[in-house]
Scaffold this active site. Sequence first.
Site, PDB file in Angstrom:
ATOM      1  N   CYS A  57      -2.192  -6.022 -15.207  1.00  0.00           N
ATOM      2  CA  CYS A  57      -3.037  -5.780 -14.033  1.00  0.00           C
ATOM      3  C   CYS A  57      -2.271  -5.955 -12.730  1.00  0.00           C
ATOM      4  O   CYS A  57      -2.866  -5.932 -11.657  1.00  0.00           O
ATOM      5  CB  CYS A  57      -4.270  -6.681 -14.047  1.00  0.00           C
ATOM      6  SG  CYS A  57      -3.907  -8.445 -14.050  1.00  0.00           S
ATOM      7  N   HIS A  94       0.834  -1.209   0.000  1.00  0.00           N
ATOM      8  CA  HIS A  94       0.000   0.000   0.000  1.00  0.00           C
ATOM      9  C   HIS A  94       0.866   1.256   0.000  1.00  0.00           C
ATOM     10  O   HIS A  94       0.528   2.242  -0.657  1.00  0.00           O
ATOM     11  CB  HIS A  94      -0.911  -0.006   1.231  1.00  0.00           C
ATOM     12  CG  HIS A  94      -1.678   1.259   1.388  1.00  0.00           C
ATOM     13  ND1 HIS A  94      -2.811   1.543   0.651  1.00  0.00           N
ATOM     14  CD2 HIS A  94      -1.456   2.345   2.162  1.00  0.00           C
ATOM     15  CE1 HIS A  94      -3.253   2.738   0.978  1.00  0.00           C
ATOM     16  NE2 HIS A  94      -2.455   3.249   1.895  1.00  0.00           N
TER      17      HIS A  94
END
Length: 546
Positions: free
Chosen positions: A477, A185
């Site tokens: 992706c 993150h």
Amino acid sequence: MSRLTGVGVSSGRASGPVARVADPLPEPPAAPAPTDPAAEAARVRPAAEAVAERLFQRASRVDGDAKAVLETTAAMAIDPALISQAEQLVNTRALPAPRAVYEAANGFSDALRAAGGYMAERARDVQDVRDRIIAELFGMKPPGVPELDRPSILLARDLAPADTADLDPALVLALVTEEGGPTSHTAILARALGIPAVVAVRGVLGVPDLVGAIVDGDSGQVETSEEMVAVQVAERAAPGEWNGHGATADGKQVKIIANVGSGADARAAFAAGAQGIGLFRTEFCYLAADDEPSVDTQRRAYAEVLAPFADKPVVVRTLDAGADKPLAFLDMGVEPNPALGVRGLRVAFAWPDVLERQLTAIAGAAADSGAEVSVMAPMVATVDEAAWFAERVRAAGLPRAGVMIEIPAAALSAAEILDVVDFVSIGTNDLAQYVFAADRMAGALAELNDPWQPALLRLIATVGHAGRELDKPVGVCGEAASDPLLAGVLAGLGVTSLSMAAAAVPVVGAALAKHPLLTFQQAAEAALSAPTPTRARAAVHAVLGS
């Protein structure tokens, strides 16, 4: 000064004073047992609700992806399953409320880690919620980012989404973490905000008397100092403006789309301006289920995710589970090396009826939502596997079938695979860990999972070439797509769509619009010729002048 090395995940250089993010709370004791278990259990829900209320208040002050992150974390804090499990542990084992929350949350985070990949990365979110509730029960200040009164470099073991959702880029000069990796993150957020960042800097938290630092997000170098370092920002990425149309400066279309795993993710992606969904992870519908969800249950869950993207392209990935991501209703047994075992599409060979019911549900959700749905399979290794899957997709009434390229064998057979499917999508996270035999969740191996590794880029180039030759779409992706500098390189390698976390959508779109395709092709050639990730980044900077 002393110099440490990590993995640069967001470009730019900065220097200044260091502000430490508090470490997670220590493990709460299991004793003494409460004298009134019922009263002790009754403390859990109010504490969780107080945590959620503060997070919702923070969410009310921001917009877009930051709002979605904070609201999602707040919802996790008041998850009925988490609260109920903690209350039960107080009542049945006479645990103090903080210890009960600790054990209940750890059970959930362990299940997520066992699920692997994207789900494993969400385990950190659960631990963040755990620590916030425990701090509330103890009447302590929760761990997290301190209040900054001057521009500073944030130093942490790792960062949770709620820690960073509403960071002020004017005050945060750079991010440095001891743990994490290129797909963490921290990496995604730093690139979205244009903040230099280096992760997996082993030993940085143990540097004595650390006061200031110089951070290079390109080389991964962090210089630490016992003295104050002047605030300076150089070569910091500027997000720029994006018109919502994914294309290079000369008009070559490259779709800017999103990776999602839930309805909340899809709504955040739509708000960020994503042109569609490039990876819809369907595992969320299965992981907490003791029995296989019915076709109707799946259909409703999928339709919620597809709804914001009516009339837009959506790529749905079929169930990515297996011995490394166990499901209660499938008797997968135990394997000596589950990462190399029966997982992804391989599960469908043994249980084809599970795949067929999922395809039926996806087709129904496509009809309900009006989205332009394509379906792809994970963990495909051979042409025969790709053809087997495509046949079943079309039999279910779905018009477009594709596969993930995340196994080196599939990348090397890309031309033959593209001959039997309509598109492919490269999962750079898994492809990297298989190419380098390096677990993507192992911080000590983060450098090997750097998406700038030339060997990985050369495999992507092979797939891109096959796509151009057969005039079929090639997407990416994996989190490589969320790096605004690397995005142009991927376009130059023949990639026609880039799918990423919602936070990165406008930044990558703006970066792609800065140069014509020919310039990105030249940058790609420079990266392919480089011997190391650091040299690859430097070569691309030289070509793009950024």
